[in-house]
Design an enzyme around this catalytic site. Structure first.
Site, short mmCIF file in Angstrom:
data_model
loop_
_atom_site.label_atom_id
_atom_site.label_comp_id
_atom_site.label_asym_id
_atom_site.label_seq_id
_atom_site.Cartn_x
_atom_site.Cartn_y
_atom_site.Cartn_z
N SER A 198 0.81 -1.23 0.00
CA SER A 198 0.00 0.00 0.00
C SER A 198 0.84 1.27 0.00
O SER A 198 0.30 2.37 -0.07
CB SER A 198 -0.91 0.03 1.23
OG SER A 198 -0.13 0.04 2.42
N PHE A 439 15.33 2.70 -6.70
CA PHE A 439 15.37 2.38 -5.28
C PHE A 439 16.21 3.35 -4.46
O PHE A 439 16.92 4.18 -4.99
CB PHE A 439 15.75 0.93 -5.03
CG PHE A 439 17.14 0.50 -5.40
CD1 PHE A 439 17.44 -0.85 -5.41
CD2 PHE A 439 18.14 1.39 -5.72
CE1 PHE A 439 18.70 -1.29 -5.73
CE2 PHE A 439 19.41 0.97 -6.03
CZ PHE A 439 19.69 -0.38 -6.05
N GLU A 440 16.07 3.22 -3.13
CA GLU A 440 16.67 4.13 -2.15
C GLU A 440 16.33 5.58 -2.46
O GLU A 440 17.15 6.48 -2.31
CB GLU A 440 18.20 3.92 -2.08
CG GLU A 440 18.56 2.61 -1.40
CD GLU A 440 19.97 2.61 -0.86
OE1 GLU A 440 20.42 3.66 -0.34
OE2 GLU A 440 20.62 1.57 -0.93
#
Length: 632
Positions: A198, A439-440
């Site tokens: 979510s 990512f990150e």
């Protein structure tokens, strides 16, 4: 002329809802962080930042973390690092097989055992806990080597130590460090568990929940996490979950994110099968499930309700490592391209003699030089004790990941059909690289983070002026100084920040270009604050251009500093580095000027409006609007 009173009247009284989002490995990840209006005038005075990037939002030059280029390693540390570099390079030459790792979708036991034996999983853990005790600069050099050889292995290592147990290293209690750090250096994988189905960039939507027992001895955790690097391997995890916390003053209970150290051995921890990914296939990525996991109260990490702060601290602290890895990957791609270009004969010449190929190789090398300069500047400043590096680290991640993608793509283009073939190795690198812009902290989110954090800092300065006007007699100096700055700037008499004295003479013109960019940038920020006030947070078209201007300005300063150091030491590469720095500053300063013009131009702002409408039309229709030219 812009009147001081007008600026103060229109300046935001604090960007009350300032979204700061970051993300973790293997997916967009984040925490929404609210910058609250200070409760008193005493608290409203902003802490003066030493960050170069933060200060350019005020049009100021803060050179303390730029010049001189950091050299934080002692002679002993240099010797230690040299002793470590050879075994790591030998490991990749003799033991690791990136093609096999990619095809199998995993790293075999022999290879993992060799990595554990090298101490590669505990590079920054203090020696007293069984690690190698490397500082950030030494760590960057090791990661650079890994990035050159195998990004899949790099993610396995990075997910473990750059984020997996980094929270324990940064904010863990002495007891937590003593209990867990020896284990993560001796065969126990770690993972960082934040992302959920979510929530991606909205970590406030976390649904995993940990309920404290009545006696306060433990928490019971339920929930799930997705796209967790090392999720199927990890025995020790940093897990983030909502915890109901009651305010002792108001009696109101509210869910607040809290970080926990969770062991698989606690029971109730399981994982799904490894995900099938585009790249970094040998790194384990899996869903992780928590069902009635009983966590001892002493395993709260960083304090109850402090989960966002812990997550941001972890992510901010490790981002320079990504730039270091991307530097290594770019070097690998450049080597492939140069080897081919100097041997491939077309029309009677090797193709490195042709201007098109020369431009490609030169730009690839400049991007590598900038990325490498950022990685070691930031790690060096961190090693010297800097706490003001968050914007620079975010920039290094964005710049390094985008540059590496472009460099790899151009290397494939130089190799032509050969570059497209699997055996050449570049198609694997291209697949591996694609995740690094996600990512990150997705690069899109990090750009907004850079822009909004800097704008908040600039806005706080205007609030200081508001405060000064309440007692003009006591603050006359500040008011007069500010008025004088604006007056001279308005009639064209002001001079930009000057740091020519800090650079090598051959870089004086480049330093002037960078200084002019700083001045223009500060003025553009002020104009944007006047125009949009606190609604600036919603102007993402504008914010993205401001962020790009900040990135170009910081990268100019970084290469000027590094090239100056090389020239002062009379390194064999000094003249080559000066050429790259000069070229970068010429083009980067032009981009800054263009982006700042765009955010203040009615014509371009109208383009943004049109782009927004086009997007809305398509999204409402669920497809492109126009019919095929044939009408069916």
């Amino acid at each position: 002329m812009i009147r001081v009173s007008k600026v103060l009247a229109l300046a935001p009284k604090g960007l009350n809802k300032f979204i700061v989002t970051h993300t973790r490995c293997q997916a967009t990840k984040a925490a929404a962080n609210t910058v609250k209006t200070e409760k008193s005038e005493k608290k409203s005075t902003a802490k003066e930042s030493q960050s170069f990037t933060m200060n350019i939002f005020r049009g100021h030059l803060q050179a303390s973390q730029i010049f001189p280029y950091p050299e934080p390693l002692s002679e002993e540390q240099n010797e230690t690092l040299k002793m470590l570099v050879d075994p790591i390079e030998k490991f990749f030459e003799e033991i690791n097989d990136p093609v096999k790792n990619d095809e199998n979708g995993s790293i075999d036991e022999k290879t993992l055992e060799a990595l554990w034996s090298l101490g590669a999983f505990g590079l920054q853990v203090p020696q007293e806990y069984g690690g190698l005790g490397l500082n950030n600069t030494m760590y960057a050099r090791c990661v650079d080597i890994v990035g050159y050889n195998d990004l899949g292995v790099g993610i396995t290592l990075g997910a473990h130590q750059s984020i997996g147990f980094k929270g324990i290293l940064l904010v863990g209690t002495p007891e937590q460090k003593e209990k867990y750090l020896p284990r993560v250096c001796d065969g126990k994988f770690a993972a960082f568990c934040l992302t959920e189905p979510s929530c991606g960039s909205d970590a406030g939507a976390i649904r995993s929940k940990a309920i404290k027992s009545k006696d306060g001895s433990h928490y019971v955790l339920n929930g799930s996490k997705i796209w967790i690097s090392n999720g199927g391997l990890a025995e020790i995890m940093t897990v983030f979950a909502q915890v109901p916390i009651t305010d002792p003053e108001t009696g109101k209970t509210q869910d607040k994110v809290t970080a926990f150290i969770v062991e698989r051995a606690f029971g109730g921890v399981s994982n799904g099968p490894p995900e099938k990914k585009m790249g970094i296939k040998c790194s384990n990525t899996a869903e992780v499930y928590f069902e009635d996991v009983k966590i001892p109260a002493e395993n709260v990490l960083g304090g109850e309700g402090q989960g966002f702060k812990v997550a941001m601290n972890i992510l901010n602290n490790g981002r320079f490592g990504m730039a270091a890895a991307m530097s290594g990957t770019q070097r690998y791609c450049i080597k492939k391209a140069v080897d081919h270009a100097t041997q491939r004969i077309q029309f009677g010449k090797t193709i490195d003699n042709y201007g098109t190929i020369q431009e490609k190789i030169a730009r690839m090398c400049i991007l590598h030089y900038v990325t490498e300069s950022l990685a070691y500047m930031i790690s060096g400043n961190m090693d010297k004790g800097s706490q003001d590096y968050h914007l620079e680290a975010a920039i290094s991640k964005c710049f390094g990941s985008e540059s590496a993608w472009w460099v790899c793509d151009e290397a494939i283009q130089i190799l032509g059909g050969m570059g497209y073939m699997k055996d050449t190795g570049l198609e694997r690198v291209l697949r591996d690289l694609r995740i690094f812009r996600i990512f990150e902290g997705t690069n899109d989110i990090l750009r907004l983070f850079v822009a909004l954090t800097g704008i908040q800092y600039a806005g706080s300065h205007l609030k200081e002026l508001q405060k000064a006007f309440r007692n003009p007699t006591a603050n006359l100096g500040l008011i007069v100084e500010e008025a004088a700055k604006r007056a001279t700037r308005a009639v064209g008499l002001s001079s930009p920040p000057n740091f020519i004295h800090l650079v090598h003479p051959s870089l004086a013109d480049s330093a002037t270009l960078c200084a002019k960019s700083i001045e223009s940038f500060g003025q553009a920020i002020e104009n944007s604050l006047i125009k949009y006030n606190k609604t600036i947070v919603d102007e993402q078209f504008v914010l993205n251009r401001l962020a790009q201007a900040a990135i170009d300005t910081y990268t100019m300063a970084a290469v000027l500093s590094r090239a100056t150091l090389s020239a002062s030491k009379n390194l064999p590469s000094a003249q080559h580095e000066i050429l790259m720095a000069q070229t970068w500053c010429t083009e980067a300063s032009s981009r800054v000027a263009y982006n700042l013009k765009v955010v203040q131009s009615g014509k371009h702002l109208d383009v943004f409006t049109k782009l927004s409408k086009i997007s809305k039309n398509v999204c409402e229709a669920g497809d492109v609007i126009q019919l095929n030219p044939l009408g069916y």
